[in-house]
Design a protein around this motif. Sequence first.
Motif, PDB file in Angstrom:
ATOM      1  N   CYS A 134       7.855   1.351 -13.033  1.00  0.00           N
ATOM      2  CA  CYS A 134       6.568   2.325 -13.018  1.00  0.00           C
ATOM      3  C   CYS A 134       5.476   2.057 -11.975  1.00  0.00           C
ATOM      4  O   CYS A 134       4.592   2.666 -11.874  1.00  0.00           O
ATOM      5  CB  CYS A 134       5.899   2.010 -14.548  1.00  0.00           C
ATOM      6  N   LEU A 135       5.392   0.815 -11.288  1.00  0.00           N
ATOM      7  CA  LEU A 135       4.510   0.394 -10.230  1.00  0.00           C
ATOM      8  C   LEU A 135       3.157   0.219 -11.151  1.00  0.00           C
ATOM      9  O   LEU A 135       2.054   0.048 -10.370  1.00  0.00           O
ATOM     10  CB  LEU A 135       4.329   1.387  -9.186  1.00  0.00           C
ATOM     11  N   ILE A 185      -4.454   4.976  -2.139  1.00  0.00           N
ATOM     12  CA  ILE A 185      -4.283   3.902  -1.115  1.00  0.00           C
ATOM     13  C   ILE A 185      -5.446   3.803  -0.383  1.00  0.00           C
ATOM     14  O   ILE A 185      -6.069   2.615  -0.156  1.00  0.00           O
ATOM     15  CB  ILE A 185      -3.214   4.098   0.001  1.00  0.00           C
ATOM     16  N   VAL A 186      -6.252   4.827   0.083  1.00  0.00           N
ATOM     17  CA  VAL A 186      -7.562   4.669   0.643  1.00  0.00           C
ATOM     18  C   VAL A 186      -8.366   4.027  -0.103  1.00  0.00           C
ATOM     19  O   VAL A 186      -9.193   3.210   0.421  1.00  0.00           O
ATOM     20  CB  VAL A 186      -8.152   6.102   1.203  1.00  0.00           C
ATOM     21  N   LEU A 187      -8.644   4.314  -1.308  1.00  0.00           N
ATOM     22  CA  LEU A 187      -9.673   3.657  -2.139  1.00  0.00           C
ATOM     23  C   LEU A 187      -9.367   2.134  -2.277  1.00  0.00           C
ATOM     24  O   LEU A 187     -10.226   1.355  -2.208  1.00  0.00           O
ATOM     25  CB  LEU A 187      -9.745   4.155  -3.617  1.00  0.00           C
ATOM     26  N   MET A 188      -7.986   1.707  -2.593  1.00  0.00           N
ATOM     27  CA  MET A 188      -7.587   0.455  -2.537  1.00  0.00           C
ATOM     28  C   MET A 188      -7.998  -0.422  -1.241  1.00  0.00           C
ATOM     29  O   MET A 188      -8.271  -1.584  -1.418  1.00  0.00           O
ATOM     30  CB  MET A 188      -6.093   0.315  -2.828  1.00  0.00           C
ATOM     31  N   GLU A 189      -7.636   0.159   0.009  1.00  0.00           N
ATOM     32  CA  GLU A 189      -7.929  -0.299   1.293  1.00  0.00           C
ATOM     33  C   GLU A 189      -9.399  -1.041   1.284  1.00  0.00           C
ATOM     34  O   GLU A 189     -10.025  -1.684   1.918  1.00  0.00           O
ATOM     35  CB  GLU A 189      -7.487   0.262   2.436  1.00  0.00           C
ATOM     36  N   TRP A 246      -5.919  -1.163 -11.432  1.00  0.00           N
ATOM     37  CA  TRP A 246      -6.109  -2.606 -11.472  1.00  0.00           C
ATOM     38  C   TRP A 246      -6.985  -3.120 -10.348  1.00  0.00           C
ATOM     39  O   TRP A 246      -7.696  -4.046 -10.432  1.00  0.00           O
ATOM     40  CB  TRP A 246      -4.704  -3.415 -11.411  1.00  0.00           C
ATOM     41  N   MET A 247      -6.900  -2.901  -9.068  1.00  0.00           N
ATOM     42  CA  MET A 247      -7.577  -3.120  -7.827  1.00  0.00           C
ATOM     43  C   MET A 247      -8.895  -2.820  -8.058  1.00  0.00           C
ATOM     44  O   MET A 247      -9.999  -3.766  -7.791  1.00  0.00           O
ATOM     45  CB  MET A 247      -7.066  -2.378  -6.641  1.00  0.00           C
ATOM     46  N   LEU A 248      -9.461  -1.828  -8.937  1.00  0.00           N
ATOM     47  CA  LEU A 248     -10.889  -1.345  -9.208  1.00  0.00           C
ATOM     48  C   LEU A 248     -11.289  -2.410 -10.236  1.00  0.00           C
ATOM     49  O   LEU A 248     -12.591  -3.123  -9.902  1.00  0.00           O
ATOM     50  CB  LEU A 248     -10.814  -0.041  -9.628  1.00  0.00           C
ATOM     51  N   ILE A 249     -10.833  -2.482 -11.440  1.00  0.00           N
ATOM     52  CA  ILE A 249     -11.419  -3.193 -12.484  1.00  0.00           C
ATOM     53  C   ILE A 249     -11.242  -4.750 -12.186  1.00  0.00           C
ATOM     54  O   ILE A 249     -11.997  -5.501 -12.650  1.00  0.00           O
ATOM     55  CB  ILE A 249     -10.616  -2.729 -13.985  1.00  0.00           C
ATOM     56  N   ALA A 286       1.512   6.977  -8.395  1.00  0.00           N
ATOM     57  CA  ALA A 286       1.022   7.334  -6.918  1.00  0.00           C
ATOM     58  C   ALA A 286      -0.327   6.790  -6.860  1.00  0.00           C
ATOM     59  O   ALA A 286      -1.435   7.382  -7.427  1.00  0.00           O
ATOM     60  CB  ALA A 286       0.948   8.877  -6.825  1.00  0.00           C
ATOM     61  N   SER A 287      -0.609   5.777  -6.162  1.00  0.00           N
ATOM     62  CA  SER A 287      -1.845   5.202  -6.347  1.00  0.00           C
ATOM     63  C   SER A 287      -2.824   5.683  -4.893  1.00  0.00           C
ATOM     64  O   SER A 287      -2.348   6.229  -4.212  1.00  0.00           O
ATOM     65  CB  SER A 287      -1.903   3.887  -5.993  1.00  0.00           C
TER      66      SER A 287
END
Length: 285
Positions: free
Chosen positions: A161-162, A69-73, A238-241, A66-67
């Motif tokens: 596992c996404l 999504i708001v942070l990723m966007e 992953w999006m963050l790092i 469960a990622s």
Amino acid sequence: FEPTASSVSTVSKLAIDALLTPHPRCSGPLGRSPIRPTPTPIGGEGSPSRGVRSIHNRQVADARKASDIVLMEFIQQIDASGLLKADPSIHPAWDMNNNPPSILHVYDRRIYSFTLDQTYAHVEFLYKKLGQLVREMNSVLGIPFRDHATLIRSSRSCVGCLNQFSPHGYEDHRREGHCTNHPDCIEVEACKTIDSLIQFRSFRGDARPEFKGETPDTPVGAALIQWNSRLGVPADVWMLISTAVVHCTSCDLTRTFPAHTLHLDVTGQCADPGQAIIAPGGDDD
């Protein structure tokens, strides 16, 4: 004794909170080894053998699926718009002392003391080419922008596992054709590596940057090492790092936030001696 807001730092408060209410992605009791394989239900077509087990229990595995999504966007928007390149300090992982993002808490040894034990127990691929990139972008050496782009493109997502992995990490988490980062252990396809596309940085003559240490023990560094292992990282991590980098225009090299700071001199200027100068004919200077 009840510590007051003025008597402890932000990170100290987070460490206390972690003792009381561990992060849902914390894969083990505090003070113990976080990797505790959970037996996988057997039965039905396509089920793995009894030797295949998940390295996470269902609660942790589901939390990793469960990622945010708001942070990723948000990260996608500031990256695509060029705002991040113009001002890296707007990145959520820029200030790890006063405002560390919650999804990196489990990679922060100041909050979870065992996190580096977990990280360093899975360094089988650190000396592969992608692993070397991870090391050099977490040091004063830095990596060329094209190699950072290659590292980004190399990431593989598992449908079970996404989580995101390097190709080596993905294949290692895939046992007997099944994902082992979630108790469902569903069948997942194999992937290919792209090591041959990596070139690494060059050096001008015999000049080498002053060695001031490396930063793999930082939350960003630890998460990148886990990405390059069977542990992998959640998609939002992953999006963050993968975007927590600065491309220095002086030396034309890319480093993680803490490594970029490390490579600067006392005046805040680039201290790298530079890469080889490519002559018009194609030969190094």
